[in-house]
Design a protein around this motif. Structure first.
Motif, short mmCIF file in Angstrom:
data_model
loop_
_atom_site.label_atom_id
_atom_site.label_comp_id
_atom_site.label_asym_id
_atom_site.label_seq_id
_atom_site.Cartn_x
_atom_site.Cartn_y
_atom_site.Cartn_z
N LYS A 68 -46.98 -24.09 -64.61
CA LYS A 68 -47.91 -24.72 -63.53
C LYS A 68 -47.38 -26.23 -63.68
N SER A 88 -41.48 -23.93 -61.09
CA SER A 88 -42.77 -24.48 -61.40
C SER A 88 -43.47 -25.01 -60.25
N LYS A 89 -44.83 -24.91 -60.21
CA LYS A 89 -45.87 -25.14 -59.31
C LYS A 89 -45.62 -26.51 -58.87
N THR A 90 -45.81 -27.43 -60.08
CA THR A 90 -45.87 -29.02 -59.93
C THR A 90 -44.80 -29.42 -60.53
N ASN A 118 -42.53 -21.08 -54.88
CA ASN A 118 -43.82 -21.50 -55.50
C ASN A 118 -44.49 -23.01 -55.71
N GLU A 120 -45.69 -26.42 -55.26
CA GLU A 120 -46.96 -27.03 -54.39
C GLU A 120 -46.78 -28.30 -54.47
#
Length: 191
Positions: A68, A88-90, A118, A120
């Motif tokens: 994440k 990773s998202k972040t 993915n 963000e």
């Protein structure tokens, strides 16, 4: 030298960890072997925060997939190839050695959905956003958003921030990435 035995103890007694924070107090000691051993032997599910000084560009530690949040404060060892492997998202990278040309290629590949699908939120310690626009986005279609336009965008830690202006690029699936000034550099939020 006790690091290996501690890692082996964790590996034997813990199947995985949700969050992991790696710190180093004495930067004179090169801990790249122990850091690689840790990353190769401990499964991290959600958050990895690394503030260790890896003084080896050939560092071969495995960056966990499907995180994440990933924070690498001393990321000199993250080159373009490793950047493409991150999932990773972040993502927060500080002190990296990725060139403007490589960032340009990265964003072109991101637009085509060939990497970081993915993603963000991305935070970089780049010089400034206008220099980034001129050197990295020069041949990528983008839109400079008027400073009068205010938007609430997702940032790290599952938080939001009101942003004025920014620079937008669009991915082929219609998602927009907005670059905006941040107190440590600038960030990109995907929405």
């Amino acid at each position: 030298e006790q690091n290996v035995s501690i890692i082996d103890f964790l590996k034997a007694n813990v199947k995985s960890v949700d969050g992991c924070w790696l710190f180093q107090t004495d930067i004179k000691i090169n801990v790249y072997k122990h850091t690689a051993y840790f990353l190769d032997n401990i499964k991290i599910n959600s958050v990895l925060f690394s503030n260790v000084y890896v003084n080896n560009v050939n560092f071969d530690g495995r960056i966990p997939k499907n995180l994440k949040e990933l924070y690498i404060i001393n990321s000199e060892w993250i080159g373009f190839k490793r950047l493409l492997e991150i999932d990773s998202k972040t993502v927060t990278l500080k002190n990296y050695k990725i060139s403007d040309e490589q960032w340009n290629l990265f964003f072109k590949i991101w637009i085509e959905m060939k990497t970081h699908v993915n993603l963000e939120y991305l935070e970089l310690d780049y010089r400034n956003i206008e220099q980034f626009r001129a050197l990295v986005l020069h041949d990528i279609p983008h839109e400079v958003v008027d400073l009068g336009v205010k938007r609430v965008l997702n940032i790290s830690f599952n938080d939001t921030q009101e942003v004025t202006g920014g620079i937008d690029i669009r991915r082929i699936d219609g998602k927009t990435a907005t670059f905006f000034d941040h107190y440590t550099g600038f960030s990109m939020s995907v929405h």
